[in-house]
Enzyme design. Structure first.
Site: not given
Length: 260
Positions: A67, A136, A138, A143
């Site tokens: 990314d 979380d 990801h 996400e």
């Protein structure tokens, strides 16, 4: 999915680097999937040591980053192209032109995303992808709520992810709101995925990844469907796993003939 519980981050780094080293010795022109963040750092430290002390050769390998932030100049110290060069590429003998990152400064971001997908395909696909996992759940910057079939695209970061990443910047105000990230479907096409996580802060995410339902609310859980995923974690990250003793038993009794 193989779950390996190790003592600490250093052991996790050594184990993950060992998988990379075995691949490179078997396939010198391997295509490596590269992640940023804190979790892969011990892996890159050990790969650098193996290169310097044992001659591990990266000269024929290539790499693709997961990314990149949108809008950060390519030479910004926290742009992921810079981070990959600093933490990994500059420490081994991989060619600079062989390490690719998504273009977060492109005028046509959608076109840049499509071009990145094409570049991965043209290289023959990723042989070994290193991953971390967010608090979380990801992976990459996919996400919660991301499509589990998604491809490389633009994503908006959650405020939790921006807060988590603010430690790399002077303040949270400097953390971009958008990124270009490989999609979940893109990641799932890697032939081998090695996910590393350390610390109690990752325990809930690891529980969701390994023992929870497959859900877009914990994107990493999709790796339960991957044919060759290795999860390398320390004791703290394993602290919420209900079947931790079984995973230890499986690893301790792993047959010699079984692949990594």
């Amino acid at each position: 999915m193989e779950v390996v519980i190790l003592k600490d981050a250093r052991e996790v780094g050594r184990a993950a680097a060992g998988v990379f080293a075995a691949l490179l010795r078997r396939k010198p022109d391997a295509v490596l999937g590269l992640a940023t963040g804190s979790s892969p750092l011990p892996v890159y430290d050990e790969l650098a040591r193996l290169h310097v002390e044992e001659g591990l050769d990266f000269s024929q390998a290539s790499g693709f980053a997961l990314d990149e932030y949108v809008g950060l100049p390519a030479d910004h110290p926290e742009a992921y192209g810079s981070v990959i060069r600093r933490d990994f590429a500059s420490r081994v003998n991989i060619g600079p032109a062989s390490v690719h990152t998504p273009d977060g400064t492109a005028a046509d971001l959608e076109g840049a995303c499509a071009a990145y997908e094409e570049a991965i395909a043209a290289a023959g696909g990723v042989d070994l992808q290193i991953l971390g996992i967010g608090t979380d759940g990801h992976i990459g910057f996919n996400e919660p709520g991301s499509s589990l079939a998604s491809r490389t695209r633009i994503k908006t970061l959650t405020e939790q992810t921006r807060r988590d990443n603010a430690r790399f910047f002077s303040s949270i105000d400097e953390v971009p709101h958008h990124v270009v990230t490989q999609g979940v479907g893109t990641i799932m096409e890697a032939r081998h995925v090695v996910l590393v996580a350390t610390g109690a802060g990752k325990a809930d995410a690891i529980h969701g990844l390994v023992e929870g339902p497959v859900t877009a609310m914990c994107v990493g859980s999709v790796l339960q469907f991957h044919p060759h995923t290795t999860v390398l974690i320390d004791e703290a990250a394993a602290s919420s796993l209900k079947h931790a003793e079984y995973y230890r038993h499986v690893y301790d009794n792993k047959p010699r003939w079984q692949d990594h």
